[in-house]
Design a protein around this motif. Sequence first.
Motif, PDB file in Angstrom:
ATOM      1  N   ALA A   1       0.843  -1.206   0.000  1.00 37.77           N
ATOM      2  CA  ALA A   1       0.000   0.000   0.000  1.00 37.77           C
ATOM      3  C   ALA A   1       0.875   1.253   0.000  1.00 37.77           C
ATOM      4  O   ALA A   1       0.649   2.194  -0.762  1.00 37.77           O
ATOM      5  CB  ALA A   1      -0.924  -0.018   1.208  1.00 37.77           C
TER       6      ALA A   1
ATOM      7  N   GLY B   1      -4.991   1.848  -7.412  1.00 37.95           N
ATOM      8  CA  GLY B   1      -6.058   0.858  -7.610  1.00 37.95           C
ATOM      9  C   GLY B   1      -5.574  -0.294  -8.484  1.00 37.95           C
ATOM     10  O   GLY B   1      -4.471  -0.255  -9.038  1.00 37.95           O
TER      11      GLY B   1
ATOM     12  N   PHE C   1       2.601  -6.318 -11.468  1.00 41.15           N
ATOM     13  CA  PHE C   1       2.112  -5.371 -12.463  1.00 41.15           C
ATOM     14  C   PHE C   1       2.412  -4.003 -11.895  1.00 41.15           C
ATOM     15  O   PHE C   1       1.842  -3.634 -10.867  1.00 41.15           O
ATOM     16  CB  PHE C   1       0.600  -5.533 -12.655  1.00 41.15           C
ATOM     17  CG  PHE C   1       0.192  -6.960 -12.866  1.00 41.15           C
ATOM     18  CD1 PHE C   1       0.209  -7.524 -14.127  1.00 41.15           C
ATOM     19  CD2 PHE C   1      -0.179  -7.745 -11.779  1.00 41.15           C
ATOM     20  CE1 PHE C   1      -0.148  -8.851 -14.296  1.00 41.15           C
ATOM     21  CE2 PHE C   1      -0.537  -9.062 -11.954  1.00 41.15           C
ATOM     22  CZ  PHE C   1      -0.527  -9.634 -13.212  1.00 41.15           C
TER      23      PHE C   1
ATOM     24  N   GLY D   1       8.636  -4.908  -7.468  1.00 40.88           N
ATOM     25  CA  GLY D   1       9.088  -5.851  -6.439  1.00 40.88           C
ATOM     26  C   GLY D   1       9.387  -7.189  -7.070  1.00 40.88           C
ATOM     27  O   GLY D   1       9.796  -7.255  -8.227  1.00 40.88           O
TER      28      GLY D   1
ATOM     29  N   GLY E   1       5.160 -11.295  -2.839  1.00 42.41           N
ATOM     30  CA  GLY E   1       4.539 -10.900  -1.571  1.00 42.41           C
ATOM     31  C   GLY E   1       3.117 -11.409  -1.404  1.00 42.41           C
ATOM     32  O   GLY E   1       2.795 -12.050  -0.396  1.00 42.41           O
TER      33      GLY E   1
END
Length: 553
Positions: A308, A343, A359, A368, A372
């Motif tokens: 986030a 989003g 993405f 990354g 995760g």
Amino acid sequence: MQIAPLPKNEAARLSALKGLEILDTPEEEMFDEITKLASMICDAPISLVSLIDETRQWFKSHHGLRARETPRSLAFCSHAILGDELFVVPNAKRDNRFKNNPLVNGDPHVIFYAGIPLALDDQIKLGTLCVIDNKPRELNEEQLQMLRLLGKQTVRLLQMRKDRDKLEIEKKSAERATAAKRDFIAAISHDIRNPLNSLLGMSEMIKDQPIPEIVHTYVEHIQNAGEVILNLVNDTIELSRLEESASVLNNEWFNLNQCLAVYNNFFVQETKRKKIEFQLKNEISETVFLLSDKRKLEKIIWNLTANAVKFTIQGSVICHVLLETKADEHAILNIQIKDTGPGISPEIKDRIFQKYNEFVPEGCEISGSGLGLSIVKLSLEEMGGDIQVNSVLGKGSSFQVKIPVVWKREELSSELAKTNSKKDTNLPIFLNRKTVLIADDNELNRKVLKNYLRPLPFDIVETNNGIEAERILQSENYDIAFLDIEMPGKHGTEIAKAISSKSDHPVLIACTGLCMPEEKQHILSSGFEYFMPKPYLKEELYSHLTEIAKKHP
Ligand code: ADP
């Protein structure tokens, strides 16, 4: 005596029989039970599961008969497989096809014979289930019916056995592939950790030097890159364990508020740097303790929040935590992490939990490993929880996690409150000077460790091989020994085994790049008290030393 002609589909029959891979295998209980039953039902001393190959009839089961095979030319079963129905010879001595057969006139004196063909797809007759008696006789209708049913059952067993073997082979080959993957990951992890230790440790040493601001920034970039590699290695290990269901739940009682305090501190700092808002809305009382896998739970919250924060450029990240308690001690831990980031588009929403699916949202540069969320999902599956994603493109995302836990209320002991409230990154306090051995064949690793230990009242001796390390520890009294595991001369675990039996032995700390869970377990069981994975983390090192200082000030 007549020799039975070959069946019309002999080639196909033989190939089907070979395909079963049953010839010359040991007896098996399930077939022996069938022949025993046939013998009892038909009141006959001998019953066989007989399979006909090119030259012989071979018995998978041979109730009442010692022999395991007889020549095909003499076999009653060679005749039986030519028809579709039960083949019955009431009195072989009066039957032209058999009266001069040595099996009739000599051992085992086959006078009465009844055999039901064992047919695959009603076509391929592999052999028979038969009963034999030494006197002329008949079977009644019920016995004939039972023999037919047992024949069908035998065919089913033959097919099941083949499927079972196939499954067994597939399972073994999957296990081999998993083991190869595990070994590969272990080797890569080990080989990366050593140079990473030097890279991160040396960067730390450069930062301690009087260097221009710009060089300081460059070094921080190097450190960040090193940490990304380390996370990648750790995530790859974690994911592979979860995928092969080798990771086990490690449930323990803990105070969630204390975990959240560390979490809050970290993300307040992170979001400050990014100039976005961070809020932790925690509705759980500080006297609540949960029984759950603390490490996995922390990993889930940290992963979701890190995403986030990573993807949100302006606005806020809000983490809302509450406990839906039930009448008994069960509860659902409810965590919601909401951001005002880019989003997630509906097309990729279903794929974000698959591994290596990353993405990079528009406007975001950072990427990354794409591991995760797969770790989050698999960990939740293991914990019996679930995750829901709500997202509006351009407005933000919300990840809602629910985990079943057991809870209790307990006063927080002041000692626990103190130790857990923040990670101990302070220097450990030793009141007396300590003698310390550092044994590692890698010079850079020794330098890195020595640098971290520099502020402490330690008299340090170094060695680069295992034999020397053991000699020093056997002949002199040291307070603390940092031992690398894979050293020339002697393995660290061998040294620990030898030294830990000595009275007044030093506190043994294993320093290693071998970090797979079973490697860690093996190392600790050899006599080490502490385990320090490479690359060394200063906080972890100081936290171990603080504990040691409390016991041996
Ligand atoms: P990584 O973050 O390393 O790419 P993850 O498995 O954590 O891998 O996430 C997979 C993908 O899900 C990300 O690449 C991103 O596209 C999307 N994603 C995850 N969390 C968020 C979020 N909070 N906001 C927008 N996209 C997200």
